[in-house]
Write an enzyme that holds these catalytic residues in place. Structure first.
Site, short mmCIF file in Angstrom:
data_model
loop_
_atom_site.label_atom_id
_atom_site.label_comp_id
_atom_site.label_asym_id
_atom_site.label_seq_id
_atom_site.Cartn_x
_atom_site.Cartn_y
_atom_site.Cartn_z
N ARG A 103 0.88 -1.18 0.00
CA ARG A 103 0.00 0.00 0.00
C ARG A 103 0.90 1.21 0.00
NH1 ARG A 103 -5.41 1.09 3.39
NH2 ARG A 103 -6.09 -0.20 1.65
N HIS A 130 -7.08 0.76 -6.69
CA HIS A 130 -7.28 -0.15 -5.55
C HIS A 130 -7.91 -1.44 -6.07
CE1 HIS A 130 -7.56 -1.57 -1.58
NE2 HIS A 130 -8.39 -0.70 -1.03
N GLN A 133 -9.78 -4.01 -3.73
CA GLN A 133 -11.10 -3.55 -3.31
C GLN A 133 -12.15 -3.95 -4.34
OE1 GLN A 133 -12.00 -1.75 -0.43
NE2 GLN A 133 -14.03 -2.30 -1.20
N ASP A 221 -17.31 6.82 -1.52
CA ASP A 221 -16.04 6.70 -0.79
C ASP A 221 -15.82 8.04 -0.08
OD1 ASP A 221 -13.49 6.00 0.10
OD2 ASP A 221 -12.54 6.07 -1.88
N CYS A 261 -16.29 1.38 0.15
CA CYS A 261 -15.09 0.58 0.41
C CYS A 261 -14.69 0.61 1.87
CB CYS A 261 -13.95 1.06 -0.47
SG CYS A 261 -13.58 2.81 -0.27
N ARG A 289 -13.68 -8.88 0.92
CA ARG A 289 -12.26 -8.58 0.64
C ARG A 289 -11.41 -9.82 0.97
NH1 ARG A 289 -10.25 -3.43 1.06
NH2 ARG A 289 -8.32 -4.47 0.42
N1 CP Z 1 -11.17 -0.43 1.99
C1 CP Z 1 -9.93 -0.54 2.49
O1 CP Z 1 -8.94 -0.73 1.78
O2 CP Z 1 -9.87 -0.43 3.85
P1 CP Z 1 -8.57 -0.23 4.73
O3 CP Z 1 -8.02 1.13 4.40
O4 CP Z 1 -9.03 -0.34 6.15
O5 CP Z 1 -7.57 -1.30 4.37
N1 NVA Z 2 -9.98 6.57 -1.43
C1 NVA Z 2 -9.61 6.11 -0.11
C2 NVA Z 2 -9.82 4.64 0.00
C3 NVA Z 2 -9.46 4.04 1.34
C4 NVA Z 2 -9.60 2.55 1.34
C5 NVA Z 2 -8.16 6.50 0.18
O1 NVA Z 2 -7.33 6.39 -0.71
O2 NVA Z 2 -7.89 6.94 1.30
#
Ligand code: CP
Ligand code: NVA
Length: 302
Positions: A103, A130, A133, A221, A261, A289
Protein backbone atom coordinates in the site's frame (compact mmCIF):
# COMPACT_ATOMS: atom_id res chain seq x y z
CA UNK A 1 6.57 -16.34 -15.14
CA UNK A 2 5.38 -14.38 -12.14
CA UNK A 3 2.27 -12.26 -12.46
CA UNK A 4 1.71 -8.90 -10.74
CA UNK A 5 -1.63 -7.21 -10.13
CA UNK A 6 -1.10 -3.46 -9.99
CA UNK A 7 -4.28 -2.47 -11.80
CA UNK A 8 -7.63 -4.21 -12.22
CA UNK A 9 -6.75 -4.19 -15.94
CA UNK A 10 -3.97 -6.70 -15.22
CA UNK A 11 -6.83 -9.22 -15.05
CA UNK A 12 -8.99 -10.22 -18.00
CA UNK A 13 -12.73 -10.70 -17.81
CA UNK A 14 -12.19 -14.50 -17.78
CA UNK A 15 -9.60 -14.24 -15.01
CA UNK A 16 -11.93 -12.05 -12.93
CA UNK A 17 -14.76 -14.56 -13.33
CA UNK A 18 -12.41 -17.40 -12.35
CA UNK A 19 -11.22 -15.47 -9.29
CA UNK A 20 -14.77 -14.73 -8.17
CA UNK A 21 -15.76 -18.35 -8.56
CA UNK A 22 -12.73 -19.41 -6.53
CA UNK A 23 -13.51 -16.72 -3.92
CA UNK A 24 -17.05 -18.03 -3.49
CA UNK A 25 -15.75 -21.57 -3.11
CA UNK A 26 -13.20 -20.43 -0.51
CA UNK A 27 -15.94 -18.54 1.33
CA UNK A 28 -18.05 -21.71 1.56
CA UNK A 29 -15.08 -23.77 2.71
CA UNK A 30 -14.24 -21.22 5.42
CA UNK A 31 -17.85 -21.12 6.67
CA UNK A 32 -17.84 -24.93 6.76
CA UNK A 33 -14.62 -24.90 8.79
CA UNK A 34 -12.68 -26.86 6.14
CA UNK A 35 -8.89 -26.84 6.22
CA UNK A 36 -7.39 -25.01 3.24
CA UNK A 37 -3.62 -25.14 3.77
CA UNK A 38 -2.77 -24.42 0.14
CA UNK A 39 0.12 -22.05 0.89
CA UNK A 40 1.85 -23.99 3.65
CA UNK A 41 5.38 -22.67 4.33
CA UNK A 42 4.81 -19.69 2.04
CA UNK A 43 5.21 -16.09 3.18
CA UNK A 44 3.61 -12.85 2.05
CA UNK A 45 5.28 -9.52 2.82
CA UNK A 46 2.85 -6.66 3.38
CA UNK A 47 4.42 -3.21 2.95
CA UNK A 48 2.34 -0.33 4.28
CA UNK A 49 3.07 3.37 3.71
CA UNK A 50 -0.49 4.26 4.76
CA UNK A 51 -2.99 3.14 7.42
CA UNK A 52 -5.26 0.14 6.95
CA UNK A 53 -7.79 -1.96 8.83
CA UNK A 54 -9.44 -4.18 6.22
CA UNK A 55 -6.57 -4.75 3.83
CA UNK A 56 -4.05 -5.58 6.52
CA UNK A 57 -6.29 -7.87 8.53
CA UNK A 58 -7.84 -9.66 5.55
CA UNK A 59 -4.50 -10.43 3.87
CA UNK A 60 -3.01 -11.58 7.16
CA UNK A 61 -5.97 -13.84 7.93
CA UNK A 62 -5.90 -15.14 4.35
CA UNK A 63 -2.31 -16.35 4.82
CA UNK A 64 -3.21 -17.90 8.18
CA UNK A 65 -6.16 -19.76 6.61
CA UNK A 66 -3.80 -21.07 3.91
CA UNK A 67 -1.30 -22.36 6.46
CA UNK A 68 1.26 -19.72 5.46
CA UNK A 69 2.57 -16.58 7.06
CA UNK A 70 2.10 -12.84 6.55
CA UNK A 71 4.63 -10.20 7.61
CA UNK A 72 3.46 -6.68 8.37
CA UNK A 73 6.18 -4.32 7.13
CA UNK A 74 5.48 -0.72 8.02
CA UNK A 75 7.58 1.40 5.67
CA UNK A 76 8.76 3.48 8.62
CA UNK A 77 10.24 0.42 10.34
CA UNK A 78 12.04 -1.19 7.39
CA UNK A 79 15.19 0.32 5.88
CA UNK A 80 13.35 2.09 3.04
CA UNK A 81 12.37 4.53 5.77
CA UNK A 82 16.09 5.31 6.13
CA UNK A 83 16.82 5.59 2.43
CA UNK A 84 17.35 2.04 1.11
CA UNK A 85 16.02 2.00 -2.44
CA UNK A 86 12.82 0.23 -3.45
CA UNK A 87 14.84 -1.61 -6.11
CA UNK A 88 17.23 -3.11 -3.52
CA UNK A 89 14.34 -3.84 -1.16
CA UNK A 90 12.52 -5.71 -3.93
CA UNK A 91 15.59 -7.76 -4.81
CA UNK A 92 16.25 -8.62 -1.16
CA UNK A 93 12.66 -9.55 -0.29
CA UNK A 94 12.49 -11.79 -3.38
CA UNK A 95 15.02 -14.06 -1.67
CA UNK A 96 12.79 -14.60 1.37
CA UNK A 97 9.17 -14.25 0.38
CA UNK A 98 6.73 -15.79 -2.10
CA UNK A 99 4.69 -12.64 -2.65
CA UNK A 100 4.54 -8.94 -1.79
CA UNK A 101 1.53 -6.72 -1.33
CA UNK A 102 2.09 -3.01 -0.95
CA UNK A 103 0.00 0.00 0.00
CA UNK A 104 1.87 3.01 -1.29
CA UNK A 105 1.66 6.77 -1.60
CA UNK A 106 2.87 6.80 -5.20
CA UNK A 107 1.92 4.19 -7.77
CA UNK A 108 5.52 4.38 -9.06
CA UNK A 109 6.63 2.58 -5.89
CA UNK A 110 4.48 -0.47 -6.51
CA UNK A 111 5.57 -0.47 -10.17
CA UNK A 112 9.23 -0.45 -9.12
CA UNK A 113 8.61 -3.23 -6.59
CA UNK A 114 7.09 -5.33 -9.37
CA UNK A 115 9.86 -4.55 -11.81
CA UNK A 116 12.72 -5.45 -9.46
CA UNK A 117 11.28 -8.48 -7.65
CA UNK A 118 11.09 -12.02 -8.93
CA UNK A 119 7.91 -12.74 -6.92
CA UNK A 120 4.32 -11.57 -7.54
CA UNK A 121 3.46 -8.03 -6.40
CA UNK A 122 -0.07 -6.91 -5.54
CA UNK A 123 -1.17 -3.28 -5.34
CA UNK A 124 -3.03 -2.94 -2.03
CA UNK A 125 -3.96 0.70 -2.83
CA UNK A 126 -1.98 3.45 -4.48
CA UNK A 127 -2.85 7.00 -5.45
CA UNK A 128 -4.09 5.59 -8.78
CA UNK A 129 -5.94 2.35 -8.08
CA UNK A 130 -7.28 -0.15 -5.55
CA UNK A 131 -7.74 -3.42 -7.49
CA UNK A 132 -8.15 -5.67 -4.39
CA UNK A 133 -11.10 -3.55 -3.31
CA UNK A 134 -12.79 -3.97 -6.66
CA UNK A 135 -12.43 -7.76 -6.59
CA UNK A 136 -14.26 -7.91 -3.25
CA UNK A 137 -16.85 -5.47 -4.60
CA UNK A 138 -17.44 -7.49 -7.75
CA UNK A 139 -17.86 -10.64 -5.68
CA UNK A 140 -20.55 -8.81 -3.67
CA UNK A 141 -22.27 -7.58 -6.84
CA UNK A 142 -22.29 -11.11 -8.26
CA UNK A 143 -23.77 -12.47 -5.01
CA UNK A 144 -26.59 -9.91 -5.06
CA UNK A 145 -27.23 -9.40 -8.77
CA UNK A 146 -25.99 -12.67 -10.27
CA UNK A 147 -24.55 -10.84 -13.31
CA UNK A 148 -22.65 -7.75 -14.39
CA UNK A 149 -23.79 -7.11 -17.95
CA UNK A 150 -26.33 -4.35 -18.23
CA UNK A 151 -26.17 -3.22 -14.60
CA UNK A 152 -25.92 0.49 -13.85
CA UNK A 153 -23.14 1.31 -11.39
CA UNK A 154 -23.44 4.85 -10.00
CA UNK A 155 -20.36 6.38 -8.39
CA UNK A 156 -21.17 9.36 -6.17
CA UNK A 157 -18.26 11.46 -4.92
CA UNK A 158 -14.57 11.79 -5.60
CA UNK A 159 -13.09 10.48 -8.88
CA UNK A 160 -10.31 8.86 -6.84
CA UNK A 161 -8.23 5.66 -6.78
CA UNK A 162 -11.19 3.39 -5.95
CA UNK A 163 -13.30 5.14 -8.61
CA UNK A 164 -10.58 4.52 -11.23
CA UNK A 165 -10.53 0.80 -10.49
CA UNK A 166 -14.34 0.64 -10.43
CA UNK A 167 -14.53 2.48 -13.76
CA UNK A 168 -12.00 0.20 -15.44
CA UNK A 169 -13.44 -2.92 -13.81
CA UNK A 170 -16.95 -1.99 -14.95
CA UNK A 171 -15.66 -1.56 -18.49
CA UNK A 172 -14.12 -5.05 -18.35
CA UNK A 173 -17.26 -6.68 -16.91
CA UNK A 174 -19.83 -4.83 -19.05
CA UNK A 175 -21.49 -2.56 -16.50
CA UNK A 176 -22.64 0.95 -17.31
CA UNK A 177 -20.71 3.40 -15.11
CA UNK A 178 -22.20 6.76 -14.12
CA UNK A 179 -20.04 9.19 -12.14
CA UNK A 180 -21.50 12.11 -10.17
CA UNK A 181 -18.81 14.41 -8.83
CA UNK A 182 -18.20 18.12 -8.36
CA UNK A 183 -16.47 19.82 -11.29
CA UNK A 184 -12.72 19.32 -11.05
CA UNK A 185 -12.96 15.96 -9.25
CA UNK A 186 -13.62 13.75 -12.28
CA UNK A 187 -11.46 10.67 -12.91
CA UNK A 188 -8.41 11.71 -14.95
CA UNK A 189 -8.64 11.61 -18.75
CA UNK A 190 -6.17 8.72 -19.03
CA UNK A 191 -8.51 6.46 -17.01
CA UNK A 192 -11.50 7.52 -19.08
CA UNK A 193 -9.58 6.79 -22.26
CA UNK A 194 -8.50 3.41 -20.94
CA UNK A 195 -12.11 2.58 -20.02
CA UNK A 196 -13.22 3.62 -23.49
CA UNK A 197 -10.56 1.41 -25.08
CA UNK A 198 -11.93 -1.50 -23.01
CA UNK A 199 -15.37 -0.86 -24.48
CA UNK A 200 -16.68 0.83 -21.33
CA UNK A 201 -19.89 2.87 -21.34
CA UNK A 202 -19.73 5.74 -18.88
CA UNK A 203 -21.18 9.17 -18.17
CA UNK A 204 -19.95 12.02 -15.96
CA UNK A 205 -22.21 14.60 -14.38
CA UNK A 206 -22.24 16.98 -11.42
CA UNK A 207 -25.86 16.01 -10.68
CA UNK A 208 -26.02 13.06 -8.22
CA UNK A 209 -29.66 12.33 -9.08
CA UNK A 210 -28.88 12.04 -12.80
CA UNK A 211 -26.17 9.49 -12.09
CA UNK A 212 -28.17 7.43 -9.59
CA UNK A 213 -31.40 7.38 -11.63
CA UNK A 214 -32.40 3.71 -12.04
CA UNK A 215 -29.05 2.58 -10.66
CA UNK A 216 -28.52 -1.03 -9.57
CA UNK A 217 -25.49 -0.10 -7.47
CA UNK A 218 -24.69 3.14 -5.65
CA UNK A 219 -21.10 3.41 -4.48
CA UNK A 220 -19.39 6.13 -2.48
CA UNK A 221 -16.04 6.70 -0.79
CA UNK A 222 -14.56 9.32 1.52
CA UNK A 223 -14.29 12.89 0.26
CA UNK A 224 -10.78 13.19 1.68
CA UNK A 225 -8.54 10.25 0.79
CA UNK A 226 -5.28 9.41 2.50
CA UNK A 227 -2.80 11.93 1.15
CA UNK A 228 -5.47 14.62 0.47
CA UNK A 229 -5.63 15.87 4.06
CA UNK A 230 -4.24 19.31 3.17
CA UNK A 231 -7.34 19.93 1.00
CA UNK A 232 -9.77 18.80 3.69
CA UNK A 233 -11.56 22.10 4.26
CA UNK A 234 -12.08 22.84 0.55
CA UNK A 235 -13.17 19.29 -0.18
CA UNK A 236 -15.79 19.19 2.55
CA UNK A 237 -17.37 22.29 0.99
CA UNK A 238 -17.05 21.09 -2.62
CA UNK A 239 -18.63 17.70 -1.89
CA UNK A 240 -21.43 18.81 0.43
CA UNK A 241 -24.14 18.18 -2.21
CA UNK A 242 -22.82 14.67 -2.96
CA UNK A 243 -24.04 12.79 0.10
CA UNK A 244 -25.58 9.35 -0.33
CA UNK A 245 -28.80 9.70 1.66
CA UNK A 246 -32.36 8.39 1.61
CA UNK A 247 -33.50 11.07 -0.81
CA UNK A 248 -30.85 10.08 -3.34
CA UNK A 249 -31.71 6.39 -2.98
CA UNK A 250 -35.27 7.30 -3.98
CA UNK A 251 -34.32 7.76 -7.65
CA UNK A 252 -32.45 4.43 -7.94
CA UNK A 253 -34.03 1.01 -8.57
CA UNK A 254 -35.95 -0.23 -5.49
CA UNK A 255 -33.48 -3.14 -5.11
CA UNK A 256 -30.39 -0.94 -5.46
CA UNK A 257 -27.43 -2.05 -3.37
CA UNK A 258 -25.36 0.56 -1.57
CA UNK A 259 -21.63 0.02 -1.36
CA UNK A 260 -18.68 1.78 0.28
CA UNK A 261 -15.09 0.58 0.41
CA UNK A 262 -14.75 1.86 3.99
CA UNK A 263 -13.58 3.50 6.18
CA UNK A 264 -16.68 5.77 6.05
CA UNK A 265 -17.13 9.23 7.48
CA UNK A 266 -20.71 8.79 8.63
CA UNK A 267 -22.75 11.95 8.20
CA UNK A 268 -20.52 13.22 5.38
CA UNK A 269 -20.46 11.08 2.21
CA UNK A 270 -23.12 8.71 3.59
CA UNK A 271 -25.81 8.95 6.26
CA UNK A 272 -26.24 6.47 9.12
CA UNK A 273 -29.71 5.77 7.80
CA UNK A 274 -28.39 4.52 4.44
CA UNK A 275 -25.30 2.83 5.79
CA UNK A 276 -27.35 0.81 8.30
CA UNK A 277 -30.42 0.55 6.06
CA UNK A 278 -31.87 -2.39 4.10
CA UNK A 279 -30.10 -1.57 0.82
CA UNK A 280 -26.63 -1.46 2.35
CA UNK A 281 -24.32 -4.43 1.65
CA UNK A 282 -21.32 -2.59 3.02
CA UNK A 283 -20.20 -5.02 5.71
CA UNK A 284 -20.62 -8.09 3.50
CA UNK A 285 -18.57 -6.19 0.96
CA UNK A 286 -15.88 -5.68 3.61
CA UNK A 287 -15.94 -9.40 4.46
CA UNK A 288 -15.64 -10.33 0.80
CA UNK A 289 -12.26 -8.58 0.64
CA UNK A 290 -10.96 -11.62 2.54
CA UNK A 291 -12.40 -14.23 0.19
CA UNK A 292 -11.52 -12.38 -3.01
CA UNK A 293 -7.94 -11.74 -1.90
CA UNK A 294 -7.58 -15.38 -0.92
CA UNK A 295 -8.49 -16.31 -4.48
CA UNK A 296 -5.99 -13.76 -5.78
CA UNK A 297 -3.01 -14.88 -3.68
CA UNK A 298 -3.79 -18.48 -4.48
CA UNK A 299 -3.71 -17.67 -8.18
CA UNK A 300 -0.45 -15.74 -7.90
CA UNK A 301 1.46 -17.62 -5.17
CA UNK A 302 0.43 -21.27 -5.32
N1 CP B 1 -11.17 -0.43 1.99
C1 CP B 1 -9.93 -0.54 2.49
O1 CP B 1 -8.94 -0.73 1.78
O2 CP B 1 -9.87 -0.43 3.85
P1 CP B 1 -8.57 -0.23 4.73
O3 CP B 1 -8.02 1.13 4.40
O4 CP B 1 -9.03 -0.34 6.15
O5 CP B 1 -7.57 -1.30 4.37
N1 NVA C 1 -9.98 6.57 -1.43
C1 NVA C 1 -9.61 6.11 -0.11
C2 NVA C 1 -9.82 4.64 0.00
C3 NVA C 1 -9.46 4.04 1.34
C4 NVA C 1 -9.60 2.55 1.34
C5 NVA C 1 -8.16 6.50 0.18
O1 NVA C 1 -7.33 6.39 -0.71
O2 NVA C 1 -7.89 6.94 1.30
Amino acid sequence: MKKDVLSITDLSREEIYELLESAMDLKEKRKAGETTEYLKNKSLGMIFEKSSTRTRVSFEVAMTDFGGHALYLNSRDIQVGRGETIEDTARTLSGYLHGIMARVMSHETVKKLAEYSTIPVINALSDREHPCQILGDFMTILEYKDKFEGLKFAWVGDGNNVCNSALLGSAIMGMEFAVACPKGYEPKAEFLEKAKALGGKFTITDDPKAATKDADIIYTDVWVSMGDEAEQEKRLKDFSAFQVNTELLGVAKPDVIVMHCLPARRGLEITDEVMDGPNSVIFEEAENRLHAQKALILKLMR
